[in-house]
Scaffold this motif. Structure first.
Motif, PDB file in Angstrom:
ATOM      1  N   ARG A  18       0.807  -1.141   0.083  1.00  0.00           N
ATOM      2  CA  ARG A  18       0.093  -0.009   0.096  1.00  0.00           C
ATOM      3  C   ARG A  18       0.939   1.379   0.026  1.00  0.00           C
ATOM      4  N   VAL A  21       2.923   1.370  -3.898  1.00  0.00           N
ATOM      5  CA  VAL A  21       1.910   1.627  -5.070  1.00  0.00           C
ATOM      6  C   VAL A  21       1.894   3.097  -5.582  1.00  0.00           C
ATOM      7  N   ARG A  23       0.226   6.420  -6.152  1.00  0.00           N
ATOM      8  CA  ARG A  23      -1.137   7.049  -5.526  1.00  0.00           C
ATOM      9  C   ARG A  23      -1.108   8.482  -5.702  1.00  0.00           C
ATOM     10  N   GLU A 240      -8.582   6.929 -11.353  1.00  0.00           N
ATOM     11  CA  GLU A 240      -7.615   6.083 -11.651  1.00  0.00           C
ATOM     12  C   GLU A 240      -7.935   4.822 -12.227  1.00  0.00           C
ATOM     13  N   ALA A 242      -6.033   0.967 -13.007  1.00  0.00           N
ATOM     14  CA  ALA A 242      -5.038  -0.185 -12.957  1.00  0.00           C
ATOM     15  C   ALA A 242      -5.310  -1.273 -14.071  1.00  0.00           C
ATOM     16  N   VAL A 271      -2.093   3.063 -13.827  1.00  0.00           N
ATOM     17  CA  VAL A 271      -0.924   1.937 -13.461  1.00  0.00           C
ATOM     18  C   VAL A 271      -1.140   0.778 -14.238  1.00  0.00           C
ATOM     19  N   GLN A 308       1.901   9.448  -9.256  1.00  0.00           N
ATOM     20  CA  GLN A 308       0.719   8.737  -9.076  1.00  0.00           C
ATOM     21  C   GLN A 308       0.383   7.519  -9.995  1.00  0.00           C
ATOM     22  N   VAL A 324      -2.535  -5.556  -7.013  1.00  0.00           N
ATOM     23  CA  VAL A 324      -3.896  -4.750  -7.502  1.00  0.00           C
ATOM     24  C   VAL A 324      -4.901  -4.907  -6.267  1.00  0.00           C
ATOM     25  N   TYR A 327      -3.689  -1.886  -4.128  1.00  0.00           N
ATOM     26  CA  TYR A 327      -3.851  -0.670  -4.586  1.00  0.00           C
ATOM     27  C   TYR A 327      -5.523  -0.242  -4.502  1.00  0.00           C
ATOM     28  N   ALA A 329      -8.058  -0.240  -6.964  1.00  0.00           N
ATOM     29  CA  ALA A 329      -8.228   0.649  -7.824  1.00  0.00           C
ATOM     30  C   ALA A 329      -9.850   1.009  -7.973  1.00  0.00           C
ATOM     31  N   GLY A 377      -8.063   3.993  -2.687  1.00  0.00           N
ATOM     32  CA  GLY A 377      -8.044   2.902  -1.972  1.00  0.00           C
ATOM     33  C   GLY A 377      -9.170   2.712  -1.331  1.00  0.00           C
TER      34      GLY A 377
END
Length: 437
Positions: A18, A21, A23, A240, A242, A271, A308, A324, A327, A329, A377
């Protein structure tokens, strides 16, 4: 273009992942201090404060905060036919999906003569925020209004920032979307002051029970400060995406999807999580080719080069799933071999898009899913907007005399154990009075 984070060969805890990753850094506390005077002013002065704040912050001099009915009609009449057709199809698909989320009352017989019913009651009034800023979001009108309508909310108000180029009204496409959905209570108010208007009410508008819809950091700060007085969906941060992908993924598809979210905002996060160095290199090459061709190339490049965004290299899909999930997402794409099986193992995401033909853009507009999703998150503990967001579950307890008599020893024993003897006495008195008769 994307910075690299190589986690291969490392055994990391969820807490470490956490922290590692990419952000976006968002200082909601600082924004809260900035919006407090706005909230207090709107609470104290109502419409006068809204007009003054709008003139100062948005450069628009309003005489009335409510959008007139004729402006809604004109916006719908002037809507491009292709856009109208697309909005109508988006509404239709959203209604199909959200209709299946409707809840029904359930009655459970606990003991003979004793039942508990869970009733689902819609909130009475909601305020739906549709952002302005760098883009126009009629799709957010659809995503907010449809679940509220399906839930049975009786009073729905929409607000969106006034636009100087449209005479101080919200963008006409937003007004047209409201008209398509039958929403006639619309306000030309944006920012923290709009959330205050919904929470406190003014002489021109009643307070609401729930506020939903994404906005900038000041909208988020206002929602945080006023939570409790109003219910909120979540504290929305920058968008965001991912993408968990392996060497079966098409690099151009992945790059295009990362670009699509970077287009929203310079703070948007894009990401890529992959065990394939070859794919990572191919995606970088595709980004270098595709970004300059984009309309908002400058904004996109800032987002993609920001802290980020980035590519996370992992040992395998197993480690990729851990990344993931850490993260969590807002949008998660799975572009791997056997994508459905991989997607089924994901625990934390706002919305999961499976395979090469389910891009995030589909969910933004016409998948039927909702695009108001948890960011930052929050998908570890929060859901996207749904019919449930506008419903309250209320238990209705109905025991007859014998069912309560049979239960009295249990109530008394637990009440005495908690040193709350009046609780037990409140049950016993019913039968003592009966026995005396």
């Amino acid at each position: 273009m994307l910075r690299r984070l190589d986690l291969r060969g490392q055994s990391l805890t969820t807490a470490q992942l956490r922290r590692l990753v990419p952000r976006a850094e968002v200082d909601v506390e600082r924004a809260t201090r900035a919006v407090m005077p706005i909230l207090e002013d709107v609470e104290a002065r109502g419409v006068a404060a809204l007009i003054e704040i709008t003139g100062r912050l948005d450069g628009v001099q309003l005489t009335d905060i409510r959008v007139p009915a004729e402006a809604m009609t004109e916006a719908l009449d002037g809507l491009d036919p292709a856009v109208r057709e697309a909005l109508e199809e988006s509404i239709r698909r959203a209604q199909i999906v959200h209709a299946d989320q409707a809840r029904t009352d359930v009655t459970t017989q606990v003991v003979p003569g004793g039942t508990v019913t869970e009733r689902w009651i819609p909130v009475e009034r909601v305020g739906l925020y549709v952002p302005g800023g760098l883009a126009v979001y009629p799709s957010s009108v659809v995503m907010n209004v449809v679940p509220a309508q399906v839930a049975g909310v009786g009073s729905i108000a929409v607000t969106s920032p006034p636009q100087p180029e449209f005479g101080g009204l919200p963008h006409p496409t937003i007004l047209a979307a409201c008209a398509l959905l039958g929403i006639d209570e619309v306000y030309a108010v944006g920012g923290a002051q709009a959330i205050a208007m919904f929470a406190y009410g003014t002489e021109a508008s009643e307070p609401v029970d729930v506020v939903t819809g994404p906005g900038n950091i000041y909208v988020t700060a206002a929602k945080r400060q006023l939570r409790g007085l109003i219910g909120i969906d979540s504290e929305a941060g920058p968008t965001e995406i991912a993408v968990l992908a392996d060497d079966t993924a098409d690099a151009d598809n992945v790059a295009a999807d990362l670009i699509s979210q970077a287009e929203h905002d310079p703070m948007a996060g894009s990401v890529l999580v992959t065990p394939s160095e070859e794919l990572a290199a191919a995606v970088d090459a595709a980004l270098a080719r595709l970004v300059p061709q984009a309309k908002h190339a400058e904004r996109i490049e800032v987002a993609l080069r920001g802290s980020q965004s980035g590519t996370v290299l992992v040992d395998d899909i197993e480690q990729g799933l851990k990344v993931v999930d850490a993260y969590a997402a807002e949008h998660l794409e799975i572009q791997t071999a056997d994508a459905p099986a991989v997607a089924a193992r994901v625990r934390n995401a706002g919305c999961i898009f499976v395979g090469a033909y389910s891009p995030v853009s589909l969910g933004d507009y016409c998948a039927g899913s909702n695009h108001v999703l948890p960011t930052g998150g929050f998908a570890r503990h929060s859901s996207g907007l749904s019919v449930q967001s506008f419903l309250r579950g209320v238990h209705v307890v109905d025991y007859d005399e014998q069912a309560l008599a049979d239960t009295e020893p249990y109530v008394t024993a637990l009440a005495d154990a908690e040193d709350l003897p009046a609780h037990g006495a409140a049950v016993r008195i019913r039968f003592e009075a009966r026995d005396e008769r």
